[in-house]
Design a protein around this motif. Structure first.
Motif, PDB file in Angstrom:
ATOM      1  N   ARG A  35      -7.544  18.471  -1.779  1.00  0.00           N
ATOM      2  CA  ARG A  35      -6.274  18.834  -1.153  1.00  0.00           C
ATOM      3  C   ARG A  35      -5.931  20.266  -1.542  1.00  0.00           C
ATOM      4  N   PRO A  36      -5.438  21.057  -0.603  1.00  0.00           N
ATOM      5  CA  PRO A  36      -5.117  22.453  -0.937  1.00  0.00           C
ATOM      6  C   PRO A  36      -3.851  22.539  -1.787  1.00  0.00           C
ATOM      7  N   ASP A  37      -3.821  23.525  -2.674  1.00  0.00           N
ATOM      8  CA  ASP A  37      -2.598  23.831  -3.420  1.00  0.00           C
ATOM      9  C   ASP A  37      -1.674  24.706  -2.579  1.00  0.00           C
ATOM     10  N   TRP A  38      -2.281  25.548  -1.747  1.00  0.00           N
ATOM     11  CA  TRP A  38      -1.554  26.458  -0.868  1.00  0.00           C
ATOM     12  C   TRP A  38      -2.195  26.456   0.505  1.00  0.00           C
ATOM     13  N   ILE A  39      -1.381  26.609   1.541  1.00  0.00           N
ATOM     14  CA  ILE A  39      -1.855  26.854   2.899  1.00  0.00           C
ATOM     15  C   ILE A  39      -1.260  28.199   3.311  1.00  0.00           C
ATOM     16  N   VAL A  40      -2.118  29.164   3.613  1.00  0.00           N
ATOM     17  CA  VAL A  40      -1.689  30.498   4.029  1.00  0.00           C
ATOM     18  C   VAL A  40      -2.259  30.744   5.413  1.00  0.00           C
ATOM     19  N   MET A  41      -1.390  31.077   6.377  1.00  0.00           N
ATOM     20  CA  MET A  41      -1.893  31.258   7.740  1.00  0.00           C
ATOM     21  C   MET A  41      -1.217  32.419   8.446  1.00  0.00           C
ATOM     22  N   ASP A  42      -2.019  33.098   9.245  1.00  0.00           N
ATOM     23  CA  ASP A  42      -1.578  34.152  10.155  1.00  0.00           C
ATOM     24  C   ASP A  42      -2.453  33.978  11.386  1.00  0.00           C
ATOM     25  N   ILE A  43      -2.025  33.111  12.296  1.00  0.00           N
ATOM     26  CA  ILE A  43      -2.917  32.699  13.387  1.00  0.00           C
ATOM     27  C   ILE A  43      -2.296  32.873  14.769  1.00  0.00           C
ATOM     28  N   TYR A  46      -0.301  30.010  16.761  1.00  0.00           N
ATOM     29  CA  TYR A  46      -0.812  28.643  16.639  1.00  0.00           C
ATOM     30  C   TYR A  46      -0.355  27.971  15.342  1.00  0.00           C
ATOM     31  N   GLU A  47       0.642  28.566  14.681  1.00  0.00           N
ATOM     32  CA  GLU A  47       1.100  28.048  13.391  1.00  0.00           C
ATOM     33  C   GLU A  47       1.583  26.601  13.480  1.00  0.00           C
ATOM     34  N   LEU A  48       2.393  26.284  14.474  1.00  0.00           N
ATOM     35  CA  LEU A  48       2.898  24.912  14.582  1.00  0.00           C
ATOM     36  C   LEU A  48       1.774  23.926  14.877  1.00  0.00           C
ATOM     37  N   HIS A  49       0.787  24.342  15.654  1.00  0.00           N
ATOM     38  CA  HIS A  49      -0.373  23.477  15.905  1.00  0.00           C
ATOM     39  C   HIS A  49      -1.101  23.192  14.590  1.00  0.00           C
ATOM     40  N   ALA A  50      -1.289  24.225  13.788  1.00  0.00           N
ATOM     41  CA  ALA A  50      -1.984  24.048  12.506  1.00  0.00           C
ATOM     42  C   ALA A  50      -1.197  23.135  11.580  1.00  0.00           C
TER      43      ALA A  50
END
Length: 75
Positions: A35-43, A46-50
């Protein structure tokens, strides 16, 4: 698996769309990845989809921290 066609590949100075396989964070955790400790996204929109693809991971006993750069269309 799901394919996305929004990815771009630059070949000989020319940009071309490519199909790229995608999965969800929940599917990766279900497959045995930690399981991730952090989720970092710049997509780019598509952020809500992720995040929807991480619902079980986010609802778990140790939810990860989240850093999201939101696309201006979502403001």
């Amino acid at each position: 698996g799901l394919l996305v066609t929004g990815a771009i590949k630059v070949v000989a100075g020319r940009a071309r769309p490519v199909a790229a396989p995608v999965t969800t964070i929940d599917a990766l955790v279900d497959a045995g990845l930690p399981r991730p400790d952090w989720i970092v996204m710049d997509i780019e929109g598509y952020e809500l989809h992720a995040l929807r693809g991480a619902e079980r991971t986010l609802a778990g006993p140790r939810p990860p921290g989240i850093v999201v750069e939101l696309h201006p269309q979502l403001w």
